[in-house]
Design a protein around this motif. Structure first.
Motif, short mmCIF file in Angstrom:
data_model
loop_
_atom_site.label_atom_id
_atom_site.label_comp_id
_atom_site.label_asym_id
_atom_site.label_seq_id
_atom_site.Cartn_x
_atom_site.Cartn_y
_atom_site.Cartn_z
N ASN A 172 0.12 -0.73 0.07
CA ASN A 172 0.16 0.33 0.14
C ASN A 172 0.89 1.44 0.02
OD1 ASN A 172 -2.32 1.06 0.03
ND2 ASN A 172 -2.51 1.46 2.40
N ALA A 173 2.38 1.02 0.57
CA ALA A 173 3.18 2.16 0.32
C ALA A 173 3.20 2.75 -0.78
CB ALA A 173 4.70 2.19 0.74
N SER A 174 3.21 1.91 -2.03
CA SER A 174 3.08 2.54 -3.49
C SER A 174 1.79 2.99 -3.65
CB SER A 174 3.91 1.86 -4.06
OG SER A 174 2.90 0.85 -4.62
N SER A 175 2.31 3.88 -4.73
CA SER A 175 0.54 5.14 -5.10
C SER A 175 0.12 4.18 -6.35
CB SER A 175 1.04 6.08 -5.48
OG SER A 175 1.59 6.58 -6.55
N GLU A 176 0.22 2.37 -6.85
CA GLU A 176 -0.16 1.61 -8.18
C GLU A 176 -1.07 1.34 -7.77
OE1 GLU A 176 3.82 0.43 -9.65
OE2 GLU A 176 4.90 2.05 -9.36
N TRP A 177 -2.49 1.50 -6.91
CA TRP A 177 -2.90 0.47 -6.76
C TRP A 177 -3.97 0.84 -8.50
CZ3 TRP A 177 -5.54 -2.95 -3.62
CH2 TRP A 177 -6.65 -3.83 -3.69
N PRO A 178 -4.23 -0.98 -8.58
CA PRO A 178 -4.37 -1.71 -8.17
C PRO A 178 -3.04 -2.71 -8.58
CG PRO A 178 -6.27 -1.24 -9.57
CD PRO A 178 -5.72 -0.57 -8.65
N ASP A 179 -2.55 -2.21 -9.86
CA ASP A 179 -1.65 -2.65 -9.67
C ASP A 179 -0.41 -3.60 -8.57
OD1 ASP A 179 -2.94 -2.17 -13.03
OD2 ASP A 179 -1.85 -0.51 -12.62
N ASN A 180 -0.20 -2.75 -7.79
CA ASN A 180 1.12 -3.35 -7.50
C ASN A 180 0.07 -4.93 -6.61
OD1 ASN A 180 -1.34 -2.15 -5.72
ND2 ASN A 180 0.75 -1.32 -4.47
N VAL A 181 -1.08 -4.86 -6.11
CA VAL A 181 -1.19 -6.31 -5.78
C VAL A 181 -1.63 -6.96 -6.63
CG1 VAL A 181 -1.62 -4.95 -3.90
CG2 VAL A 181 -3.55 -4.94 -5.53
N ARG A 182 -1.54 -7.45 -7.92
CA ARG A 182 -1.78 -8.25 -9.21
C ARG A 182 -1.41 -9.77 -9.15
NH1 ARG A 182 -3.61 -5.89 -14.15
NH2 ARG A 182 -2.79 -3.81 -14.60
N ASP A 183 -0.23 -9.74 -7.62
CA ASP A 183 0.81 -10.91 -7.70
C ASP A 183 -0.74 -12.23 -6.86
OD1 ASP A 183 1.47 -9.10 -6.95
OD2 ASP A 183 3.05 -10.82 -6.10
N PRO A 200 -16.00 -7.91 -0.20
CA PRO A 200 -16.54 -7.90 -1.29
C PRO A 200 -16.12 -7.84 -2.41
CG PRO A 200 -15.08 -6.71 0.64
CD PRO A 200 -15.11 -8.19 0.71
N ASN A 201 -17.38 -7.15 -3.35
CA ASN A 201 -17.25 -7.28 -4.87
C ASN A 201 -15.58 -6.95 -5.79
OD1 ASN A 201 -17.82 -4.93 -5.06
ND2 ASN A 201 -20.55 -5.41 -5.56
N GLU A 202 -15.64 -7.36 -7.02
CA GLU A 202 -14.65 -6.38 -8.03
C GLU A 202 -14.04 -5.22 -7.59
OE1 GLU A 202 -12.42 -7.68 -10.14
OE2 GLU A 202 -13.19 -10.31 -9.42
N HIS A 203 -15.39 -4.24 -7.19
CA HIS A 203 -15.84 -2.62 -6.65
C HIS A 203 -14.25 -2.87 -6.10
CE1 HIS A 203 -19.12 -1.96 -9.86
NE2 HIS A 203 -19.94 -3.14 -8.84
N VAL A 204 -14.07 -3.46 -5.27
CA VAL A 204 -12.72 -2.46 -4.17
C VAL A 204 -11.90 -1.95 -5.22
CG1 VAL A 204 -12.43 -4.97 -3.98
CG2 VAL A 204 -11.96 -4.32 -1.68
N TYR A 205 -11.84 -2.99 -6.31
CA TYR A 205 -10.06 -2.66 -7.04
C TYR A 205 -10.50 -0.93 -8.04
CZ TYR A 205 -8.97 -7.61 -6.16
OH TYR A 205 -8.97 -8.86 -5.44
N GLN A 206 -11.39 -0.57 -7.71
CA GLN A 206 -11.70 0.93 -8.07
C GLN A 206 -11.41 2.15 -7.38
OE1 GLN A 206 -15.85 1.01 -9.85
NE2 GLN A 206 -15.15 -1.22 -11.36
N LEU A 207 -11.55 1.46 -5.91
CA LEU A 207 -11.30 2.69 -5.00
C LEU A 207 -10.16 2.79 -5.28
CD1 LEU A 207 -12.41 0.50 -1.73
CD2 LEU A 207 -13.70 2.74 -3.21
N PRO A 208 -9.98 4.24 -4.09
CA PRO A 208 -8.82 5.28 -4.52
C PRO A 208 -7.13 4.49 -3.91
CG PRO A 208 -9.99 6.12 -3.37
CD PRO A 208 -10.00 4.77 -3.77
N ASP A 209 -7.67 3.63 -3.30
CA ASP A 209 -6.31 2.67 -2.40
C ASP A 209 -6.52 1.95 -1.88
OD1 ASP A 209 -7.35 3.35 0.37
OD2 ASP A 209 -5.80 4.95 0.43
N ALA A 210 -5.52 0.81 -1.14
CA ALA A 210 -6.15 0.07 -0.66
C ALA A 210 -6.19 -0.79 0.83
CB ALA A 210 -5.06 -1.53 -1.09
N THR A 211 -6.87 0.53 1.23
CA THR A 211 -6.78 0.86 2.61
C THR A 211 -8.33 -0.23 3.20
OG1 THR A 211 -6.04 2.98 2.82
CG2 THR A 211 -7.27 2.16 4.78
#
Length: 196
Positions: free
Chosen positions: A116-127, A147-158
């Motif tokens: 979560n420290a990086s700003s590339e959400w959701p790309d930084n959690v692909r793996d 949660p459904n797939e909408h969780v990946y549309q949030l601004p960050d992973a918090t």
């Protein structure tokens, strides 16, 4: 119930089965000519009259009304004991699986928090997506809201990180009802965010 008492009840039940199966056994022995064979082991050891007397008495005992009642009563008790034991084992297995799911949730939360420290959400959690989907699938099996797939549309992973952390902690502690309530409490937040 103690193991010795269970073994004692099963032993008594086994002995009570003898008079019930004696008519079948007696017919089988007569068909095999065990009683008429003078050189047979049964006749040699017990004597033909003794075997016949014991057999007749066991058959008569099996036909008594009180004996049948005792047999049905004891069978019912043993079925109840077996069902109670199976229910307890099932509950223990479910509790173990829920604690394991809680550990999985906490592990995924820690992994997301590190990313979560990086700003590339959701790309930084692909793996991590297979682990996240696996945790969601397991949670659905137990009736937990996820949660459904909408969780990946949030601004960050918090949101996802805190969801996994809070629900996972309660699951690890064995508080399934509280974990279920906690999971449901996150639903309105996700619904409001995705609507705006």
């Amino acid at each position: 119930m103690s193991n010795r008492l269970k073994q004692f009840l099963f032993g008594i039940w086994g002995l009570l089965l003898i008079p019930l199966f004696m008519p079948i056994l007696e017919r089988g022995l007569k068909a095999a000519n065990v009683f008429s064979d003078l050189g047979g082991v049964v006749t040699t050891v017990f004597g033909n009259a003794a075997v016949t007397t014991v057999s007749d008495n066991l058959v008569a005992l099996g036909q008594q009304r009180w004996f049948k009642f005792a047999m049905v009563f004891l069978t019912g008790m043993l079925v109840g004991i077996a069902l109670e034991w199976l229910n307890r084992k099932s509950a223990e297995k479910r509790a173990s699986e829920l604690r394991s799911l809680g550990a999985k949730f906490r592990s995924v939360s820690d992994s997301i928090k590190i990313r979560n420290a990086s700003s590339e959400w959701p790309d930084n959690v692909r793996d991590l997506k297979p682990a996240i989907l696996s945790a969601f699938t397991s949670a659905r099996k137990f009736g937990l809201w996820v949660p459904n797939e909408h969780v990946y549309q949030l601004p960050d992973a918090t949101f996802l990180c805190e969801y996994f952390r809070s629900v996972g902690k309660l699951l690890e502690e064995g508080q399934f009802d509280k974990a279920n309530s906690e999971a449901l409490s996150w639903k309105p937040f996700l619904d409001n965010v995705t609507l705006s």
